[in-house]
Design a protein around this motif. Sequence first.
Motif, PDB file in Angstrom:
ATOM      1  N   LEU A 197       1.401   0.588  -2.652  1.00 35.70           N
ATOM      2  CA  LEU A 197       1.658  -0.314  -1.541  1.00 35.70           C
ATOM      3  C   LEU A 197       2.530  -1.454  -2.058  1.00 35.70           C
ATOM      4  O   LEU A 197       2.157  -2.162  -3.006  1.00 35.70           O
ATOM      5  N   THR A 198       3.703  -1.627  -1.447  1.00 34.39           N
ATOM      6  CA  THR A 198       4.618  -2.710  -1.794  1.00 34.39           C
ATOM      7  C   THR A 198       4.720  -3.659  -0.613  1.00 34.39           C
ATOM      8  O   THR A 198       4.937  -3.226   0.517  1.00 34.39           O
ATOM      9  N   ILE A 199       4.545  -4.934  -0.877  1.00 39.72           N
ATOM     10  CA  ILE A 199       4.620  -5.959   0.170  1.00 39.72           C
ATOM     11  C   ILE A 199       5.733  -6.920  -0.165  1.00 39.72           C
ATOM     12  O   ILE A 199       5.787  -7.475  -1.268  1.00 39.72           O
ATOM     13  N   ARG A 200       6.638  -7.090   0.763  1.00 34.85           N
ATOM     14  CA  ARG A 200       7.702  -8.076   0.614  1.00 34.85           C
ATOM     15  C   ARG A 200       7.404  -9.278   1.502  1.00 34.85           C
ATOM     16  O   ARG A 200       6.735  -9.158   2.527  1.00 34.85           O
ATOM     17  N   PHE A 201       7.950 -10.423   1.112  1.00 38.17           N
ATOM     18  CA  PHE A 201       7.674 -11.668   1.812  1.00 38.17           C
ATOM     19  C   PHE A 201       8.989 -12.308   2.268  1.00 38.17           C
ATOM     20  O   PHE A 201       9.421 -13.317   1.702  1.00 38.17           O
ATOM     21  N   PRO A 202       9.658 -11.737   3.268  1.00 40.61           N
ATOM     22  CA  PRO A 202      10.889 -12.368   3.741  1.00 40.61           C
ATOM     23  C   PRO A 202      10.588 -13.702   4.397  1.00 40.61           C
ATOM     24  O   PRO A 202       9.559 -13.875   5.063  1.00 40.61           O
ATOM     25  N   LEU A 206      14.999 -16.845  -3.615  1.00 40.59           N
ATOM     26  CA  LEU A 206      13.937 -16.313  -4.466  1.00 40.59           C
ATOM     27  C   LEU A 206      13.248 -15.177  -3.728  1.00 40.59           C
ATOM     28  O   LEU A 206      12.788 -15.348  -2.602  1.00 40.59           O
ATOM     29  N   LYS A 207      13.197 -14.013  -4.349  1.00 37.13           N
ATOM     30  CA  LYS A 207      12.543 -12.858  -3.744  1.00 37.13           C
ATOM     31  C   LYS A 207      11.112 -12.754  -4.268  1.00 37.13           C
ATOM     32  O   LYS A 207      10.855 -12.969  -5.448  1.00 37.13           O
ATOM     33  N   MET A 208      10.203 -12.407  -3.366  1.00 37.87           N
ATOM     34  CA  MET A 208       8.785 -12.283  -3.720  1.00 37.87           C
ATOM     35  C   MET A 208       8.267 -10.944  -3.218  1.00 37.87           C
ATOM     36  O   MET A 208       8.502 -10.562  -2.069  1.00 37.87           O
ATOM     37  N   GLU A 209       7.581 -10.220  -4.103  1.00 39.18           N
ATOM     38  CA  GLU A 209       6.986  -8.937  -3.747  1.00 39.18           C
ATOM     39  C   GLU A 209       5.602  -8.831  -4.368  1.00 39.18           C
ATOM     40  O   GLU A 209       5.319  -9.463  -5.400  1.00 39.18           O
ATOM     41  N   ALA A 210       4.747  -8.033  -3.749  1.00 35.70           N
ATOM     42  CA  ALA A 210       3.440  -7.687  -4.319  1.00 35.70           C
ATOM     43  C   ALA A 210       3.379  -6.172  -4.453  1.00 35.70           C
ATOM     44  O   ALA A 210       3.833  -5.438  -3.561  1.00 35.70           O
ATOM     45  N   HIS A 211       2.826  -5.704  -5.568  1.00 38.89           N
ATOM     46  CA  HIS A 211       2.763  -4.267  -5.833  1.00 38.89           C
ATOM     47  C   HIS A 211       1.335  -3.888  -6.231  1.00 38.89           C
ATOM     48  O   HIS A 211       0.724  -4.532  -7.086  1.00 38.89           O
ATOM     49  N   GLY A 231       7.515  -1.821   8.728  1.00 42.51           N
ATOM     50  CA  GLY A 231       8.004  -2.968   9.484  1.00 42.51           C
ATOM     51  C   GLY A 231       7.422  -4.270   8.972  1.00 42.51           C
ATOM     52  O   GLY A 231       6.732  -4.323   7.956  1.00 42.51           O
ATOM     53  N   GLY A 232       7.721  -5.333   9.683  1.00 39.66           N
ATOM     54  CA  GLY A 232       7.266  -6.659   9.290  1.00 39.66           C
ATOM     55  C   GLY A 232       6.375  -7.280  10.334  1.00 39.66           C
ATOM     56  O   GLY A 232       6.431  -6.941  11.513  1.00 39.66           O
ATOM     57  N   LEU A 256       5.362  -4.298   4.880  1.00 40.49           N
ATOM     58  CA  LEU A 256       4.586  -3.332   4.107  1.00 40.49           C
ATOM     59  C   LEU A 256       5.393  -2.048   3.937  1.00 40.49           C
ATOM     60  O   LEU A 256       5.916  -1.497   4.912  1.00 40.49           O
ATOM     61  N   ILE A 257       5.448  -1.566   2.694  1.00 46.66           N
ATOM     62  CA  ILE A 257       6.205  -0.356   2.369  1.00 46.66           C
ATOM     63  C   ILE A 257       5.290   0.595   1.600  1.00 46.66           C
ATOM     64  O   ILE A 257       4.650   0.193   0.619  1.00 46.66           O
TER      65      ILE A 257
END
Length: 416
Positions: free
Chosen positions: A387-392, A305-310, A359-360, A343-344
Motif C-alpha cells: 500500500l502506497t499513500i501519497r500526500f498531494p 517536497l514530496k511525501m509518501e507512506a509505504h 484516487g484521492g 492510495l495506490i
Amino acid sequence: MRLRPLNYWLPPCAGLLAAAVVAILVSAPPGHPYHWPALLAKSVIVILPTSLACAIAMVLTYAALSPAPNPGPVILRTSAVAAGLAPLVILLQQGSPWATVAAAFIVWALSPRKVAPKPQWNKFAGSFLAAVLLQLGIASAIGEESRLSALTLGIAFAPIFWRIRQERDLRGPFGPKPTLAIALLLTIFGLTAYLPMQFGGSAEAASGDRGAGSKTNPPSRGISVGGKYRGVILIPEEEQHTTLVPPLPFMSRDPFRAHKDPIGIPFYGVYWFFQFPDKGPNEDAYRVTGSPDNVTFRSADRMPLKMEAHQNLGRLIDVSSCSRIDIAIRNGDAFTGSLALELILVNTTLAGRPSQTLGGAPVNEQRLQTLSFRIPPSPLIRQFDELTIRFPGANYRATRSAKVAIERFFLVPRNM
C-alpha cells in the motif's frame, strides 16, 4: 508658475509606496483554503484598499507641495496602476514565476503615453540596463531566488519597451478602468493557489470521528530536505509494531474466506520525504524515528517536497476480494482542506511493479477521521502486496510536509 521636478515625481512615488505597504498587509497568506465566493471577495478586498491608499497618499503629498495643475487624472491613473501591486505581492509570496508578468504589467502601466526620440547614448544606456537586468534575473532563477528573479525580469521590461517605442509608434498604456480590470484578474489568478484540493474518482471521505475531538499538537520540530540530505525516511514509533490477528503472512489471497468482517491492519511502514527528480530517498537519506503529525519537514529551497507512506503486507491479496479500503488517520495540520491522500495498490512481485490508484480523498478536519477508497469495477492489477499513500498538497504549502499520520488500514469485503 513653473513647478519644480519634485512636484511631478514625489506624489506618485509616495502613493505607490503607501500602496505597496497596504498590499503587503492585506495580502497575507490565509490559514485555510478559499472557496470561489471567498476568493472573489478577497480579490476585491485586496485591490480596493491598495488603490485607495495610493490615492490618499498622493492627495496629501500634493497638498503639502506647490499646487499642481489638475492632478486628478494623474491620481486616478496612478491609483489604478497601484492595484497591480496586490497580485504582485501575492505571487511573490508564493515564489511564483508569474510574478514576472505582474511586475511587467506595472511597468507597462506606469510608462509614459508618449516617448520622445532619444539620442544614441540614451538608447545604448537603456539597452545596456535591460541586458543587465535580464542577466540578473536569469542568474537569480538559477540560484533559486525566485522573488528576486521575478522582480528583476519584470523591471527589465521597462527599458526594452521604451526602446521599442522610440523606434515604432505604438499605443500607450491602458486607461484606469482596463488597468483595474487586469489587476483584478491577476489577483484572482494569484489567489487560485489557495483553492482547496479537488478530487474525483472512487475515493470518498467518511465521517471518521472515533470519539476524539479537535486536539492541538505540541510545537513541531523541523528538518530541511534538499540541502544536506537528499531525503528523509521517518520510521514510526516501536509501539505501532503490533501483531495482527490473524497474522497477515498466514492469510490466503482472499482474506475473507473464513469470515466476512473488515480486517484492520495497523500501519507499521515508513514515510518518505524527497524532492524531484528523485523518486524516493537516496542511500544517504536521513533516518529518524517519530510520527509526521508532530514533526515538520521543510524543503531547503523552493522545490516542492514530496511525501509518501509505504507499507508492504508481506503477501499477495486479491484485489477482487475487497470492495474498498479505509484509512484511519490523525490530522494535526493547521491548513485544513489543503491536503489529500492518494492510495495506490502495488504488486511488488512482478516486473515493473504494476499498480492501481484508487484516487484521492481530501483531508478536511483536524482530528481523527477515516477516508474511504473504493475498488474500481475493472482494476488494472489482480493482486497487491503493498500500500502506497501519497500526500498531494495545495501549491502554497508544497514546500512543507503534511502533518498527517496513518493509524490503520481496513480491508472491507465485497458484501459490505
